[in-house]
Design a protein around this motif. Structure first.
Motif, PDB file in Angstrom:
ATOM      1  N   GLY A 324       0.836  -1.434   0.323  1.00  0.00           N
ATOM      2  CA  GLY A 324      -0.278   0.002  -0.246  1.00  0.00           C
ATOM      3  C   GLY A 324       0.429   1.488  -0.304  1.00  0.00           C
ATOM      4  N   PRO A 325       1.633   1.298   1.030  1.00  0.00           N
ATOM      5  CA  PRO A 325       2.067   2.203   1.540  1.00  0.00           C
ATOM      6  C   PRO A 325       3.412   2.681  -0.250  1.00  0.00           C
ATOM      7  N   LEU A 326       4.709   1.812  -1.017  1.00  0.00           N
ATOM      8  CA  LEU A 326       4.878   1.811  -1.937  1.00  0.00           C
ATOM      9  C   LEU A 326       4.309   1.403  -3.546  1.00  0.00           C
ATOM     10  N   ALA A 327       2.874   1.266  -3.196  1.00  0.00           N
ATOM     11  CA  ALA A 327       2.195   1.257  -5.007  1.00  0.00           C
ATOM     12  C   ALA A 327       2.323   2.288  -6.256  1.00  0.00           C
ATOM     13  N   GLU A 328       2.174   3.474  -5.103  1.00  0.00           N
ATOM     14  CA  GLU A 328       2.559   4.704  -6.737  1.00  0.00           C
ATOM     15  C   GLU A 328       4.616   4.533  -7.283  1.00  0.00           C
ATOM     16  N   ARG A 329       5.513   3.955  -6.377  1.00  0.00           N
ATOM     17  CA  ARG A 329       6.678   3.571  -7.132  1.00  0.00           C
ATOM     18  C   ARG A 329       6.742   1.909  -7.621  1.00  0.00           C
ATOM     19  N   LEU A 330       5.844   0.961  -7.139  1.00  0.00           N
ATOM     20  CA  LEU A 330       6.570  -0.110  -7.923  1.00  0.00           C
ATOM     21  C   LEU A 330       5.221  -0.235  -9.128  1.00  0.00           C
ATOM     22  N   ARG A 331       4.253   0.435  -9.416  1.00  0.00           N
ATOM     23  CA  ARG A 331       3.219  -0.122 -10.310  1.00  0.00           C
ATOM     24  C   ARG A 331       3.583  -0.149 -12.011  1.00  0.00           C
ATOM     25  N   ASP A 332       4.398   0.701 -11.700  1.00  0.00           N
ATOM     26  CA  ASP A 332       4.795   1.934 -13.468  1.00  0.00           C
ATOM     27  C   ASP A 332       6.769   0.987 -14.013  1.00  0.00           C
ATOM     28  N   ARG A 333       7.147   0.658 -12.693  1.00  0.00           N
ATOM     29  CA  ARG A 333       8.650  -0.752 -13.188  1.00  0.00           C
ATOM     30  C   ARG A 333       8.374  -1.587 -13.622  1.00  0.00           C
ATOM     31  N   PRO A 334       9.168  -1.346 -15.250  1.00  0.00           N
ATOM     32  CA  PRO A 334       9.063  -1.841 -16.430  1.00  0.00           C
ATOM     33  C   PRO A 334       9.177  -3.753 -16.120  1.00  0.00           C
ATOM     34  N   LEU A 335      10.285  -4.358 -14.612  1.00  0.00           N
ATOM     35  CA  LEU A 335      10.596  -5.511 -14.268  1.00  0.00           C
ATOM     36  C   LEU A 335       9.063  -6.164 -14.042  1.00  0.00           C
ATOM     37  N   THR A 336       8.151  -5.374 -12.892  1.00  0.00           N
ATOM     38  CA  THR A 336       6.975  -5.751 -12.179  1.00  0.00           C
ATOM     39  C   THR A 336       5.801  -5.946 -13.560  1.00  0.00           C
ATOM     40  N   ALA A 337       6.034  -4.541 -14.230  1.00  0.00           N
ATOM     41  CA  ALA A 337       4.756  -5.063 -15.611  1.00  0.00           C
ATOM     42  C   ALA A 337       5.130  -6.606 -16.279  1.00  0.00           C
ATOM     43  N   ALA A 338       6.432  -6.432 -16.306  1.00  0.00           N
ATOM     44  CA  ALA A 338       6.991  -7.963 -17.306  1.00  0.00           C
ATOM     45  C   ALA A 338       6.503  -8.703 -16.568  1.00  0.00           C
ATOM     46  N   LEU A 339       7.164  -9.137 -15.279  1.00  0.00           N
ATOM     47  CA  LEU A 339       6.858 -10.617 -14.956  1.00  0.00           C
ATOM     48  C   LEU A 339       5.394 -10.790 -14.424  1.00  0.00           C
ATOM     49  N   LEU A 340       4.411  -9.884 -14.234  1.00  0.00           N
ATOM     50  CA  LEU A 340       2.886  -9.826 -14.335  1.00  0.00           C
ATOM     51  C   LEU A 340       2.314 -10.960 -15.198  1.00  0.00           C
ATOM     52  N   ASP A 341       2.674  -9.680 -16.458  1.00  0.00           N
ATOM     53  CA  ASP A 341       2.150  -9.605 -18.276  1.00  0.00           C
ATOM     54  C   ASP A 341       2.353 -11.618 -18.516  1.00  0.00           C
ATOM     55  N   GLY A 342       3.138 -11.429 -17.849  1.00  0.00           N
ATOM     56  CA  GLY A 342       4.047 -13.509 -18.499  1.00  0.00           C
ATOM     57  C   GLY A 342       3.046 -14.677 -17.219  1.00  0.00           C
ATOM     58  N   VAL A 343       3.295 -14.220 -15.533  1.00  0.00           N
ATOM     59  CA  VAL A 343       1.844 -14.789 -14.718  1.00  0.00           C
ATOM     60  C   VAL A 343       1.039 -14.879 -15.431  1.00  0.00           C
ATOM     61  N   ASN A 344       0.521 -13.777 -15.844  1.00  0.00           N
ATOM     62  CA  ASN A 344      -0.980 -13.545 -16.389  1.00  0.00           C
ATOM     63  C   ASN A 344      -1.425 -14.591 -17.090  1.00  0.00           C
ATOM     64  N   ALA A 345       0.048 -14.377 -18.003  1.00  0.00           N
ATOM     65  CA  ALA A 345      -0.450 -15.777 -19.955  1.00  0.00           C
ATOM     66  C   ALA A 345      -0.032 -16.980 -19.546  1.00  0.00           C
ATOM     67  N   ALA A 346       1.208 -17.417 -18.819  1.00  0.00           N
ATOM     68  CA  ALA A 346       0.982 -18.737 -18.179  1.00  0.00           C
ATOM     69  C   ALA A 346      -0.276 -19.020 -17.325  1.00  0.00           C
ATOM     70  N   ALA A 347      -1.254 -18.245 -16.270  1.00  0.00           N
ATOM     71  CA  ALA A 347      -2.973 -18.930 -15.702  1.00  0.00           C
ATOM     72  C   ALA A 347      -3.872 -18.858 -16.336  1.00  0.00           C
ATOM     73  N   LEU A 348      -3.955 -18.284 -17.625  1.00  0.00           N
ATOM     74  CA  LEU A 348      -4.829 -18.091 -18.668  1.00  0.00           C
ATOM     75  C   LEU A 348      -4.794 -19.334 -19.093  1.00  0.00           C
ATOM     76  N   GLY A 349      -3.537 -19.825 -19.591  1.00  0.00           N
ATOM     77  CA  GLY A 349      -3.127 -21.512 -20.741  1.00  0.00           C
ATOM     78  C   GLY A 349      -3.871 -22.552 -19.331  1.00  0.00           C
ATOM     79  N   LEU A 350      -2.961 -22.136 -17.920  1.00  0.00           N
ATOM     80  CA  LEU A 350      -3.855 -22.640 -16.779  1.00  0.00           C
ATOM     81  C   LEU A 350      -5.179 -23.458 -16.925  1.00  0.00           C
ATOM     82  N   MET A 351      -6.179 -22.252 -16.622  1.00  0.00           N
ATOM     83  CA  MET A 351      -7.509 -22.312 -16.498  1.00  0.00           C
ATOM     84  C   MET A 351      -7.933 -22.900 -17.888  1.00  0.00           C
ATOM     85  N   ALA A 352      -7.638 -22.710 -19.023  1.00  0.00           N
ATOM     86  CA  ALA A 352      -7.755 -22.915 -20.355  1.00  0.00           C
ATOM     87  C   ALA A 352      -7.783 -24.154 -19.881  1.00  0.00           C
ATOM     88  N   ALA A 353      -6.758 -25.492 -19.460  1.00  0.00           N
ATOM     89  CA  ALA A 353      -6.269 -26.427 -19.065  1.00  0.00           C
ATOM     90  C   ALA A 353      -7.625 -27.363 -18.547  1.00  0.00           C
TER      91      ALA A 353
END
Length: 406
Positions: A324-353
């Motif tokens: 909560g207190p750190l969110a403004e500094r974390l949400r736009d970082r390139p690494l965080t965005a990339a990791l979340l995009d990869g996790v979400n893509a894999a999670a959708l594949g798991l959901m489909a299976a």
């Protein structure tokens, strides 16, 4: 350039507004009457939403907006959207974390805890009562008939959620490929946490290169997989703590986690029981994560329900308190965005299976096929998922009365 400058200025103004709001809250926290009033309001608002909050995270957030933006003016629409973005940075049940964020902004750390508990506990109590009824009556003809009609509807709801998430998460060929590979490899027996970690690492490396010092951060995740072979509260807690600490995307991804641990590795549940648990979670208000309450009771009675519920929700409280207190500094970082995009893509594949495998056990004759197709069509027309589950239950009962047995 002007649009970018305007966006940056708006973001800066929102950050200043947030900081000022937190400062005012911290000042008011020193006044017993002020903090007491805020805490009572949070309990009333989120306790009520925990009782009437049917329909999943999107419906929960819509109800929250009505209460905290329109009626009470605790937050602006811009702030609420900001909080939605923040919850997507961390694992756990998004709508529950939204309640915690609002509670923190409104009344500090104690507000975070009470808002989260007020939203969770009514739903958990309802699910616990239904779990008792399931254990007592679930194997009777009436119980089987109800679930016979509900299960195909649940499969349609999961599939509809999958389609909706895919529109926003699978926006590049790389993410589509990660999702497809995750689904195929999971069916082949690869650990779901390893697949989520791999998806995160692949996207991070493709965007940032291999030189980034945190590029392999996801490789530690598979080490937490459960390996015990008998039902006990410690192992039960470990399974649900892992899910609460690592689960991104939606409560429906919980299917993949729980099936891998509780059905395949540990052998504590069958596919049919897992679908029953999701059906109960869907038909009750509040977060779908209260499925843990149901499963805990089925496996180990009231102590199991308590352990599973605490374990799956505890990480959310910790993450919100930290992020909560750190969110403004974390949400736009390139690494965080990339990791979340990869996790979400894999999670959708798991959901489909998972949807395919569970669908094979729930959709097995002309009536269940018709229920699934009809539910999918009505979901497209934005008919309430709660109403569809109720219709499925009625169809199951009616089929039983005319001699069509599960």
């Amino acid at each position: 350039m002007e649009c970018a400058a305007g966006s940056a200025l708006l973001h800066s103004e929102v950050a200043v507004w947030n900081n000022a709001l937190v400062a005012r809250i911290e000042a008011n926290d020193r006044t017993p009457d002020g903090i007491g009033t805020r805490l009572r309001e949070l309990i009333v608002v989120f306790g009520t939403l925990g009782v009437i909050g049917f329909g999943g995270p999107a419906a929960h957030i819509a109800l929250m907006r009505r209460e905290v933006v329109e009626r009470r003016r605790w937050l602006s629409d811009q702030q609420l959207v900001d909080l939605i973005g923040i919850t997507n940075l961390i694992p756990g049940p998004n709508s529950t974390e939204m309640a915690m964020h609002v509670g923190r902004l409104r009344a500090g750390g104690l507000g975070l805890v009470l808002a989260g508990l007020a939203f969770i506990l009514p739903a958990a109590a309802i699910v616990l009562a239904l779990a008792w009824a399931y254990v007592t009556f679930g194997d009777t003809p009436t119980g089987e008939a109800l679930l016979y009609g509900i299960k195909p509807v649940i499969i349609a709801i999961v599939a509809a959620a999958l389609v909706a998430f895919a529109r926003t998460a699978l926006t590049s060929p790389l993410r589509v490929a990660i999702g497809a590979a995750a689904g195929v490899l999971w069916i082949a027996g690869v650990n779901e946490l390893a697949l989520l970690a791999a998806g995160a690492v692949v996207v991070a490396v493709m965007r940032l290169g291999t030189g980034h010092r945190w590029a392999a951060i996801g490789l530690v995740l598979p080490l937490t997989a459960a390996t015990a072979a008998s039902v006990n509260l410690l192992t039960l807690g470990a399974v649900f703590l892992k899910a609460g600490a690592l689960l991104y995307g939606s409560g429906y991804v919980l299917l993949a986690f729980l099936r891998g641990d509780l059905v395949e590795r540990l052998g504590w549940l069958t596919d049919a029981q897992l679908l029953d648990a999701v059906a109960i979670g869907q038909v009750t208000p509040g977060p779908l994560f209260t499925t843990a309450t149901f499963i805990g009771y089925v496996l180990a009675g009231v102590p199991g329900a308590m352990v599973a519920t605490v374990a799956i929700f505890l990480p959310a409280f910790v993450f919100v308190a930290i992020i909560g207190p750190l969110a403004e500094r974390l949400r736009d970082r390139p690494l965080t965005a990339a990791l979340l995009d990869g996790v979400n893509a894999a999670a959708l594949g798991l959901m489909a299976a998972v949807s395919v495998q569970l669908g094979a056990s729930a959709i097995r004759d002309p009536l269940t096929i018709a229920l699934a197709v009809g539910a999918a069509a009505l979901l497209w027309k934005r008919v309430s998922s709660v109403l569809l589950v109720a219709i499925g239950a009625c169809v199951g009962l009616g089929a039983s009365m005319i001699g069509i047995r599960p």
